[in-house]
Write an enzyme that holds these catalytic residues in place. Structure first.
Site, PDB file in Angstrom:
ATOM      1  CB  SER A 139      -0.921   0.018   1.225  1.00 47.83           C
ATOM      2  OG  SER A 139      -0.173   0.251   2.409  1.00 47.83           O
ATOM      3  CG  HIS A 199       2.164  27.840  16.515  1.00 45.93           C
ATOM      4  ND1 HIS A 199       1.959  27.123  17.666  1.00 45.93           N
ATOM      5  CD2 HIS A 199       2.309  26.917  15.522  1.00 45.93           C
ATOM      6  CE1 HIS A 199       1.984  25.821  17.385  1.00 45.93           C
ATOM      7  NE2 HIS A 199       2.195  25.681  16.097  1.00 45.93           N
ATOM      8  CD  GLU A 207      -0.903  21.806  17.649  1.00 43.54           C
ATOM      9  OE1 GLU A 207      -1.815  21.044  17.239  1.00 43.54           O
ATOM     10  OE2 GLU A 207       0.196  21.920  17.080  1.00 43.54           O
ATOM     11  CD  GLU A 236       8.894  17.502  13.240  1.00 44.17           C
ATOM     12  OE1 GLU A 236       7.736  17.193  12.899  1.00 44.17           O
ATOM     13  OE2 GLU A 236       9.626  18.269  12.572  1.00 44.17           O
TER      14      GLU A 236
END
Length: 574
Positions: free
Chosen positions: A91, A278, A280, A372
């Protein structure tokens, strides 16, 4: 990445009808470097709603191939790419890129993903793949009213790997810009309070090691002002991080007590530095949609023009990040941001499918296993950066956030090992010169220098980023092989910037500079791996040297394992 894009194709539209006089159009567009096709169901009598239970689109390959892909996943694209035979891929999320046994390069993806479910691919046997749409909770794939257009199913086809990167096929299959005045949309470089949290040196939540404080932001603003960097990002400035996962946790308009929003805005304005907002969500989509207008207006009212959004966490109602419900949410965010003249950088996004042509405020997005991961895992291997330009990067700009100079985290300050994902083996698996080269090879019109700023101050190699443009008149791939090496040259006015990178093998590339103007001499400033640079033991060693070059020059580029070169070429004033 080019200032002028040719959109040249041949089109065929077929009308298909059944015995009940229900009909749809099958539309093909054929370009020099590939093909796109899609299904269009126009409005017709006695049809007041449309439900797609399945899309039986198949991609059948007549011969075997080597493939680069990540597994199909309804929630994330943050995986390492597999290099394996096509028939062993069970897949895949798209784009999936392959090289046939006769040396043809192909990539399967989709363009203009609008009001539809994201497409994954399932192996139905051998080299036969079938479309698998990300479903709603009731397993229906797509819901529409009286008409529907699928995204374009795309197949890039080229003779050379670099031509995949140079292609504009995905972008061309999107509609022209819906924003008439684009004067406020401007690429920029940025730094930010971000990497320290991933290392564990700082926290998103308020406390002893809080990163986004008024004092720390002023320090970053001062740095940006001194080093020709337009923007500063702060994550963790608003309340809610301590309640991650709870409904209504994040408040995108209320600051922590140690972050004075008005004071930071005024200080940035005084220093002529842009702030990057920002938001979140933690996956709490319903709450964010209620607060989105107010929160975006707050940024706009304070002269903030860039917004980074985040969607890490489970979303509601059994939905998937890549299903139609979320595809429509991501688009509402782009449209609302345009209303407030905000440019977007979206993390945990829906895949890039070229909509930046239609909504040019959609500047960049993550949708990849980015920097990260190096802070709290074994990190991304050297070949990762040699695969993503030919896969994820074909859909649109990548906010990979390159530029770590403290490769082995030897200079980290106030380090607090709070993240259990770090087993003590975390580091960046490149040399410093390769980190610099990634600023060129991984295209993003919002480009970050992601390290903590104390690792840049007074560093001679940082001059490369200080002078780096982020908008380009043209781009050329000088040498490329998927997973092995890549050399990209980008022009801004009369100057060229070249990034070269290699995988886990040391390499020497010979790069003709025949694209330079005839009759003009140039100075090349080359930031390279040094003789004693070593990926494991001495990755931060580098060398700066100057060469006089012209259109007859062939550059010899030497790279150690996991290494690279970053080169600036400017006309000499004689």
């Amino acid at each position: 990445t080019d200032s002028v894009v040719l959109n040249h194709y041949q089109e065929l539209k077929l009308k298909l009808a059944n015995k009940d006089d229900r009909w749809m159009d099958l539309c093909f567009r054929v370009f020099d470097d590939g093909v796109g096709f899609r299904y269009e169901i126009p409005k017709q009598e006695r049809v007041d709603s449309l439900v797609i239970l399945d899309e039986i689109t198949e991609f059948n390959f007549a011969q075997s191939a080597m493939a680069w892909s990540i597994p199909a996943n309804y929630e994330s694209y943050e995986f390492l790419y597999r290099t394996c035979s096509l028939d062993s891929v069970q897949s895949a999320n798209t784009p999936i890129t392959l090289r046939t046994d006769d040396g043809t390069y192909m990539s399967i993806h989709e363009a203009n993903l609008t009001n539809y479910a994201g497409m994954t691919l399932i192996n139905k046997g051998g080299n036969n793949f079938e479309c698998d749409l990300v479903p709603w909770p009731d397993r229906i794939k797509v819901k529409a009213k009286t008409s529907l257009m699928s995204p374009w199913r795309t197949i890039m086809i080229t003779d050379h790997a670099g031509e995949l990167i140079e292609s504009h096929l995905i972008q061309n299959l999107n509609e022209p810009s819906k924003i008439h005045d684009v004067s406020w949309i401007k690429p920029m470089k940025y730094v930010g309070i971000w990497w320290g949290m991933h290392l564990g040196a700082e926290t998103w939540t308020m406390g002893q090691h809080h990163g986004a404080t008024t004092e720390n932001m002023k320090r970053y603003i001062d740095f940006a002002s001194s080093y020709n960097i337009q923007g500063v990002l702060a994550e963790g400035w608003n309340t809610g991080w301590e309640d991650w996962g709870k409904l209504g946790a994040f408040d995108q308009t209320t600051t922590y007590a140690d972050y004075n929003f008005d004071e930071v805005v005024a200080y940035a304005r005084q220093k002529k530095v842009e702030l990057i907002g920002h938001h979140e969500t933690g996956g709490d989509i319903l709450t964010y949609e209620q607060r989105m207008d107010t929160a975006m207006q707050m940024l706009s009212n304070h002269g903030i023009r860039v917004l980074k959004t985040g969607y890490a966490g489970p979303i509601p109602k059994g939905q998937f990040h890549h299903g139609q419900w979320m595809v429509n949410h991501y688009r509402r965010v782009v449209e609302t941001a345009a209303k407030y003249q905000l440019m977007l950088d979206v993390h945990e996004p829906i895949k890039a499918t070229g909509i930046s042509r239609t909504w040019p405020n959609m500047m960049t997005r993550e949708g990849v296993r980015g920097m990260e991961w190096n802070a709290w895992s074994e990190g991304n291997p050297p070949e990762h950066h040699l695969i993503i330009p030919f896969t994820r990067g074909l859909g649109g700009p990548i906010d990979y956030t390159p530029g770590i100079f403290d490769i082995k985290y030897e200079k980290r300050k106030r380090y607090v090992r709070w993240n259990s994902n770090d087993k003590g083996n975390s580091r960046v698996n490149t040399t410093l010169a390769k980190q610099m080269a990634l600023w060129v090879t991984l295209y993003s019109p919002l480009q970050m220098a992601s390290d903590q700023i104390e690792n840049y101050e007074g560093h001679p190699a940082f001059k490369f980023f200080e002078n780096l443009p982020v908008s380009w008149n043209e781009s050329r791939v000088l040498a490329a092989e998927i997973g092995d090496y890549l050399a990209v040259a980008r022009r801004n006015d009369d100057s060229w910037w070249i990034g070269t990178t290699t995988d886990e093998k040391a390499r020497v590339l010979e790069l003709p500079l025949s694209f330079l103007k005839t009759g003009i001499n140039y100075q090349a400033i080359i930031y390279a791996d040094d003789a004693d640079t070593d990926l494991e033991e001495n990755p931060a060693a580098f060398l700066i040297h100057h060469d006089r070059v012209n259109t007859e020059t062939i550059l010899t580029v030497k790279m150690v394992a996991g290494g690279g070169q970053a080169i600036k070429i400017t006309p000499l004033k004689e």
